[in-house]
Design an enzyme around this catalytic site. Structure first.
Site, short mmCIF file in Angstrom:
data_model
loop_
_atom_site.label_atom_id
_atom_site.label_comp_id
_atom_site.label_asym_id
_atom_site.label_seq_id
_atom_site.Cartn_x
_atom_site.Cartn_y
_atom_site.Cartn_z
CD GLU A 120 33.05 61.30 41.43
OE1 GLU A 120 32.74 62.40 40.96
OE2 GLU A 120 34.22 60.97 41.69
CD GLU B 149 37.58 64.01 37.45
OE1 GLU B 149 37.98 65.13 37.10
OE2 GLU B 149 36.63 63.84 38.25
O1 G3I Z 1 36.96 73.99 52.42
C1 G3I Z 1 37.03 75.29 51.81
C2 G3I Z 1 36.44 76.29 52.72
O2 G3I Z 1 37.19 76.36 53.90
C3 G3I Z 1 36.36 77.65 52.00
O3 G3I Z 1 35.68 78.55 52.80
C4 G3I Z 1 35.64 77.53 50.67
C5 G3I Z 1 35.67 78.82 49.87
O4 G3I Z 1 35.29 78.60 48.53
O5 G3I Z 1 36.28 76.55 49.90
C6 G3I Z 1 36.24 75.28 50.53
O6 G3I Z 1 36.80 74.31 49.70
C7 G3I Z 1 36.01 73.91 48.61
C8 G3I Z 1 35.66 72.44 48.79
O7 G3I Z 1 35.01 71.96 47.64
C9 G3I Z 1 34.77 72.19 50.00
O8 G3I Z 1 33.54 72.84 49.84
C10 G3I Z 1 36.84 74.10 47.34
O9 G3I Z 1 37.02 75.49 47.11
C11 G3I Z 1 36.15 73.47 46.16
O10 G3I Z 1 37.03 73.50 45.04
C12 G3I Z 1 35.82 72.03 46.49
O11 G3I Z 1 35.10 71.49 45.38
C13 G3I Z 1 35.04 70.10 45.31
C14 G3I Z 1 35.64 69.65 43.97
O12 G3I Z 1 35.44 68.24 43.81
C15 G3I Z 1 37.14 69.94 43.88
O13 G3I Z 1 37.85 69.20 44.85
C16 G3I Z 1 33.57 69.69 45.40
O14 G3I Z 1 33.09 69.98 46.71
C17 G3I Z 1 33.42 68.21 45.11
O15 G3I Z 1 32.06 67.87 45.03
C18 G3I Z 1 34.10 67.87 43.77
O16 G3I Z 1 34.01 66.48 43.59
C19 G3I Z 1 34.52 65.98 42.34
C20 G3I Z 1 35.17 64.64 42.62
O17 G3I Z 1 36.15 64.77 43.63
C21 G3I Z 1 35.78 64.05 41.36
N1 G3I Z 1 34.80 63.98 40.28
C22 G3I Z 1 34.05 65.20 40.02
C23 G3I Z 1 33.40 65.73 41.30
C24 G3I Z 1 32.55 66.96 41.03
O18 G3I Z 1 33.33 68.01 40.54
#
Ligand code: G3I
Length: 352
Positions: A262, A157
């Site tokens: 994805e 991205e």
């Molecule tokens: O792991 C922590 C956890 O310990 C904590 O309790 C919790 C509180 O909110 O947060 C957790 O981390 C989160 C993580 O996902 C695991 O659930 C992050 O806040 C959250 O920002 C993270 O979101 C991920 C996002 O990417 C940002 O990295 C999503 O799961 C994931 O599906 C999403 O995936 C992205 C691809 O990498 C790139 N393309 C788009 C796609 C969808 O947005």
């Protein structure tokens, strides 16, 4: 309004429970297996907590898929939480699962501005120091997984919808060259790994996609190692079939491996509120999944790297995380039962 929302929630719940699955037990067909029917790898992006705590989820991944992407645990923030600390235990768990079950591992992602850890955001140094930081990160991670991770989303991205480069600390500190450096560093660390550029929104075949294709053309001309293009395909059910078919054709024109990296098909996106799931939308979604798999099957075989769905079932879809509720984007429902979308994909894959 509150009553309307409550009723909608209630009706949605009933619909999810009763109407949206394809019931193989009431048909004469045995439930088919995606990875056995598909002539290319079928992947799932998996969350570490679901893999550990949800046997249904884990079994379904094992049973239906032969490629795996870690949803979060290989991101910069996860594997390199402070400057001199690398942490691979969670990612290694995914690798062990993949090895046990004979699955390919696609690495996601070496560089994505949205997953920079805080220490990177406050890092101080000149351009050379920033390049070294990037090199150390990429090469330590790629070397750790050498021989285990077949392919990498090297940069994720980096482009705006308008076709420019997104503002990021990498662009600011290193300049546009950061993208090609990332590819060169990754290739040095594991010359056998297949290297992908990965982005969303390319299915609209607009300025963003053409900017990416121009970058690829330029990389090929100058010998920057790049082997694949990841099209994320977080798409709404309303996206036209014609656009999907055009996007596949244009992507294949790059000559690279194409990974639908994805995929999920939102039924809720851009729908009037309050949203209510219904049979018609479920059928439309199934047809759209079919279109995607048919369009992908029409690109040259040697470019078919595979199709990966982003998550597994409706309950664990990132679209339903944190307050974004009641979408139904996956091929499996909240109980991990196959939906009409699954049946449609099987039919699409069986078509000659
Ligand atoms: O792991 C922590 C956890 O310990 C904590 O309790 C919790 C509180 O909110 O947060 C957790 O981390 C989160 C993580 O996902 C695991 O659930 C992050 O806040 C959250 O920002 C993270 O979101 C991920 C996002 O990417 C940002 O990295 C999503 O799961 C994931 O599906 C999403 O995936 C992205 C691809 O990498 C790139 N393309 C788009 C796609 C969808 O947005």
């Amino acid at each position: 309004m509150r009553y309307i929302l409550l009723i909608t929630f209630f009706l949605n719940t009933i619909f999810i429970a009763n109407a949206q699955t394809f019931d193989y037990s009431s048909s004469s067909e045995t439930p088919p297996v995606l990875k056995s029917v598909a002539p290319f790898p079928i992947g799932a992006a998996v969350g570490i907590k679901h893999m550990r705590n949800n046997p249904r989820y884990r079994n379904l991944v094992k049973e239906q898929f032969n490629s795996i992407t870690a949803e979060n645990v290989m991101k910069f923030k996860a594997v390199h939480p402070s400057e001199h600390v690398f942490k691979f235990d969670n990612a290694d768990e995914i690798i062990a699962f993949a090895e046990e079950n004979n699955m390919r591992v696609h690495g996601h992602t070496l560089l994505w501005a949205m997953s920079n850890p805080a220490w990177v955001r406050s890092y101080q140094g000149d351009k050379t120091a920033w390049k070294n930081l990037l090199k150390t990160h990429i090469q330590t991670v790629v070397k750790h997984f050498k021989g285990k991770v077949r392919s990498w989303d090297v940069v994720n991205e980096a482009f705006t919808d308008g076709g420019g480069l997104k503002k990021s600390i990498w662009l600011q500190k290193i300049g546009p060259e950061y993208i090609e450096l990332a590819f060169r560093y990754a290739h040095e660390a594991d010359p056998d790994a297949l290297l992908f550029y990965n982005d969303y929104g390319q299915e609209y075949v607009g300025k963003k996609m053409y900017a990416i294709l121009n970058m690829i053309k330029d990389f090929k001309k100058r010998g920057v190692p790049i082997h694949g293009l990841g099209m994320q395909m977080h798409i709404p059910v309303r996206l036209s079939d014609a656009k999907i078919q055009q996007a596949m054709k244009v992507a294949a024109g790059s000559g690279l491996l194409i990974h639908l990296s994805e995929l999920e098909i939102s039924v809720k996106h851009q729908m009037p509120k309050p949203f209510m799931m219904n049979e018609q939308l479920s059928r439309q979604q199934a047809e759209k999944y079919k279109t995607v798999f048919r369009a992908y099957s029409s690109i040259p075989k040697k470019q078919q790297f595979g199709i990966t769905t982003w998550n597994v079932g409706d309950a664990d879809s990132y679209r339903n995380s944190k307050g974004r509720n009641h979408d139904h984007p996956m091929m499996f429902d909240t109980q991990y039962r196959p939906k009409p979308a699954f049946k449609a994909v099987i039919d699409a894959l069986k078509q000659p």
